[in-house]
Write a protein that holds these residues in place. Structure first.
Motif, mmCIF file in Angstrom:
data_model
loop_
_atom_site.group_PDB
_atom_site.id
_atom_site.type_symbol
_atom_site.label_atom_id
_atom_site.label_comp_id
_atom_site.label_asym_id
_atom_site.label_seq_id
_atom_site.Cartn_x
_atom_site.Cartn_y
_atom_site.Cartn_z
ATOM 1 N N ALA A 102 25.354 16.048 -49.815
ATOM 2 C CA ALA A 102 24.039 15.897 -49.198
ATOM 3 C C ALA A 102 24.023 16.685 -47.891
ATOM 4 C CB ALA A 102 23.747 14.427 -48.922
ATOM 5 N N VAL A 103 22.975 17.452 -47.684
ATOM 6 C CA VAL A 103 22.853 18.297 -46.497
ATOM 7 C C VAL A 103 21.684 17.795 -45.663
ATOM 8 C CG1 VAL A 103 22.574 20.649 -45.630
ATOM 9 C CG2 VAL A 103 23.720 20.256 -47.830
ATOM 10 N N ALA A 115 22.602 25.849 -46.672
ATOM 11 C CA ALA A 115 22.751 25.818 -48.127
ATOM 12 C C ALA A 115 23.465 27.082 -48.614
ATOM 13 C CB ALA A 115 21.391 25.684 -48.794
ATOM 14 N N ALA A 116 23.097 28.236 -48.057
ATOM 15 C CA ALA A 116 23.733 29.489 -48.456
ATOM 16 C C ALA A 116 25.215 29.491 -48.089
ATOM 17 C CB ALA A 116 23.021 30.667 -47.790
ATOM 18 N N LEU A 117 25.539 28.930 -46.931
ATOM 19 C CA LEU A 117 26.935 28.866 -46.505
ATOM 20 C C LEU A 117 27.751 27.999 -47.459
ATOM 21 C CD1 LEU A 117 29.203 29.358 -44.464
ATOM 22 C CD2 LEU A 117 28.321 27.427 -43.140
ATOM 23 N N LEU A 118 27.216 26.853 -47.846
ATOM 24 C CA LEU A 118 27.928 25.980 -48.777
ATOM 25 C C LEU A 118 28.077 26.629 -50.144
ATOM 26 C CD1 LEU A 118 26.274 22.674 -47.625
ATOM 27 C CD2 LEU A 118 28.747 23.079 -47.659
ATOM 28 N N ARG A 119 27.049 27.332 -50.584
ATOM 29 C CA ARG A 119 27.139 28.010 -51.882
ATOM 30 C C ARG A 119 28.069 29.214 -51.816
ATOM 31 N NH1 ARG A 119 21.268 26.821 -52.235
ATOM 32 N NH2 ARG A 119 21.092 24.991 -53.589
ATOM 33 N N ARG A 124 29.415 26.763 -57.110
ATOM 34 C CA ARG A 124 29.047 25.662 -58.015
ATOM 35 C C ARG A 124 28.676 24.392 -57.256
ATOM 36 N NH1 ARG A 124 34.694 25.522 -60.699
ATOM 37 N NH2 ARG A 124 35.058 25.688 -58.470
ATOM 38 N N ALA A 125 28.611 24.483 -55.950
ATOM 39 C CA ALA A 125 28.348 23.290 -55.139
ATOM 40 C C ALA A 125 27.044 22.610 -55.571
ATOM 41 C CB ALA A 125 28.284 23.661 -53.667
ATOM 42 N N ASP A 126 27.116 21.300 -55.753
ATOM 43 C CA ASP A 126 25.946 20.494 -56.119
ATOM 44 C C ASP A 126 25.335 19.955 -54.831
ATOM 45 O OD1 ASP A 126 24.067 18.811 -57.208
ATOM 46 O OD2 ASP A 126 25.514 17.328 -57.938
ATOM 47 N N LEU A 127 24.262 20.581 -54.385
ATOM 48 C CA LEU A 127 23.676 20.244 -53.095
ATOM 49 C C LEU A 127 22.432 19.381 -53.243
ATOM 50 C CD1 LEU A 127 23.883 23.717 -51.284
ATOM 51 C CD2 LEU A 127 25.627 21.917 -51.443
ATOM 52 N N LEU A 128 22.342 18.383 -52.378
ATOM 53 C CA LEU A 128 21.148 17.556 -52.260
ATOM 54 C C LEU A 128 20.596 17.759 -50.861
ATOM 55 C CD1 LEU A 128 19.209 15.290 -53.184
ATOM 56 C CD2 LEU A 128 20.890 13.648 -52.286
ATOM 57 N N LEU A 129 19.476 18.416 -50.739
ATOM 58 C CA LEU A 129 18.899 18.698 -49.425
ATOM 59 C C LEU A 129 18.152 17.464 -48.917
ATOM 60 C CD1 LEU A 129 17.572 22.301 -50.111
ATOM 61 C CD2 LEU A 129 19.738 21.606 -49.064
ATOM 62 N N VAL A 130 18.459 17.098 -47.660
ATOM 63 C CA VAL A 130 17.878 15.895 -47.066
ATOM 64 C C VAL A 130 17.156 16.270 -45.769
ATOM 65 C CG1 VAL A 130 18.298 13.525 -46.306
ATOM 66 C CG2 VAL A 130 19.817 14.571 -48.009
ATOM 67 N N PRO A 131 15.911 16.702 -45.851
ATOM 68 C CA PRO A 131 15.165 17.053 -44.633
ATOM 69 C C PRO A 131 14.847 15.814 -43.807
ATOM 70 C CG PRO A 131 13.745 17.187 -46.556
ATOM 71 C CD PRO A 131 15.121 16.921 -47.069
ATOM 72 N N CYS A 132 15.107 15.913 -42.515
ATOM 73 C CA CYS A 132 14.802 14.828 -41.573
ATOM 74 C C CYS A 132 13.940 15.407 -40.455
ATOM 75 C CB CYS A 132 16.095 14.229 -41.013
ATOM 76 S SG CYS A 132 17.256 13.649 -42.266
ATOM 77 N N VAL A 162 29.665 13.398 -50.349
ATOM 78 C CA VAL A 162 29.901 13.872 -48.989
ATOM 79 C C VAL A 162 28.550 14.138 -48.337
ATOM 80 C CG1 VAL A 162 30.868 15.736 -47.579
ATOM 81 C CG2 VAL A 162 32.131 14.922 -49.562
ATOM 82 N N ILE A 163 28.443 13.819 -47.054
ATOM 83 C CA ILE A 163 27.244 14.145 -46.289
ATOM 84 C C ILE A 163 27.606 15.187 -45.243
ATOM 85 C CG2 ILE A 163 25.512 13.286 -44.652
ATOM 86 C CD1 ILE A 163 25.784 10.542 -46.019
ATOM 87 N N VAL A 164 26.849 16.263 -45.200
ATOM 88 C CA VAL A 164 27.032 17.316 -44.201
ATOM 89 C C VAL A 164 25.885 17.221 -43.198
ATOM 90 C CG1 VAL A 164 26.816 19.805 -43.839
ATOM 91 C CG2 VAL A 164 28.353 18.941 -45.596
#
Length: 197
Positions: A102-103, A115-119, A124-132, A162-164
């Protein structure tokens, strides 16, 4: 004595990184340059790469230079600085072990670079974007407890391995989400930049 230079886009980061250098690398000195207009312009879609290079040049003489702003991290890295969030990204991918990351971010302009850095670290990173995004007004008003609390409340609703925390300003949120694997950039960046193990 070795010197680490920092390019920030908010004054609040100076104390955070100064204290980390004193704690983790007491043999190092630190220099800080703050330019809030870089983030403001990047958020508005104004190209900032030339100005990022110019600001980094002002830190010439430091043994290593770190850009702490996630939004302008790509431009700083292309100019030869270290991105504060790259060590965090590596740690996140390793800790996730192929699971969901989770980002969390409070500024929209941070979403794509992080997101680009994690990818880039793991395609293959499974990202969940969490806008706050609603929390940012608290940061701008200097209401840091409300800022961190709002983001923590949002993250308690999130399911991920994991939460980033995409911005260094979010680092204190980790303590507000106990029992979760939560990673932030400041400590990891100083350790990586100074070579301290």
């Amino acid at each position: 004595m070795s010197t680490i230079g920092f390019l920030h886009t908010a004054d609040v980061h100076v104390a955070t990184f100064h204290e980390l250098v004193a704690e983790l690398a007491p043999g190092w000195s630190d220099r800080h340059l703050v330019d809030a207009s870089l983030l403001a312009d990047a958020r508005a879609g104004v190209p900032v790469e030339e100005r990022v290079r110019a600001r980094l040049a002002e830190l010439a003489g430091a043994d290593v230079i770190v850009c702490t702003c996630s939004t302008i991290g790509p431009e700083a890295e292309r100019a030869g600085a270290l991105r504060a969030d790259r060590p965090m990204a590596r740690a996140a991918v390793e800790a996730a072990g192929g699971g969901r990351i989770a980002v969390a971010f409070s500024v929209a302009s941070t979403q794509e670079p992080t997101a680009a850095l994690l990818r880039d670290t793991d395609p293959r990173a499974d990202l969940l974007l969490v806008p706050c995004l609603e929390a940012w007004e608290f940061f701008e008003a200097g209401q840091l407890e409300r800022y961190h609390g709002a983001v923590a409340a949002r993250l308690r609703e999130v399911t991920a391995d994991v939460i980033v925390l995409a911005q260094p300003s979010l680092a204190p949120v980790a303590a507000l989400v106990p029992g979760r694997v939560v990673l932030s950039s400041p400590r990891a960046a100083v350790l990586a930049a100074t070579g301290v193990t």
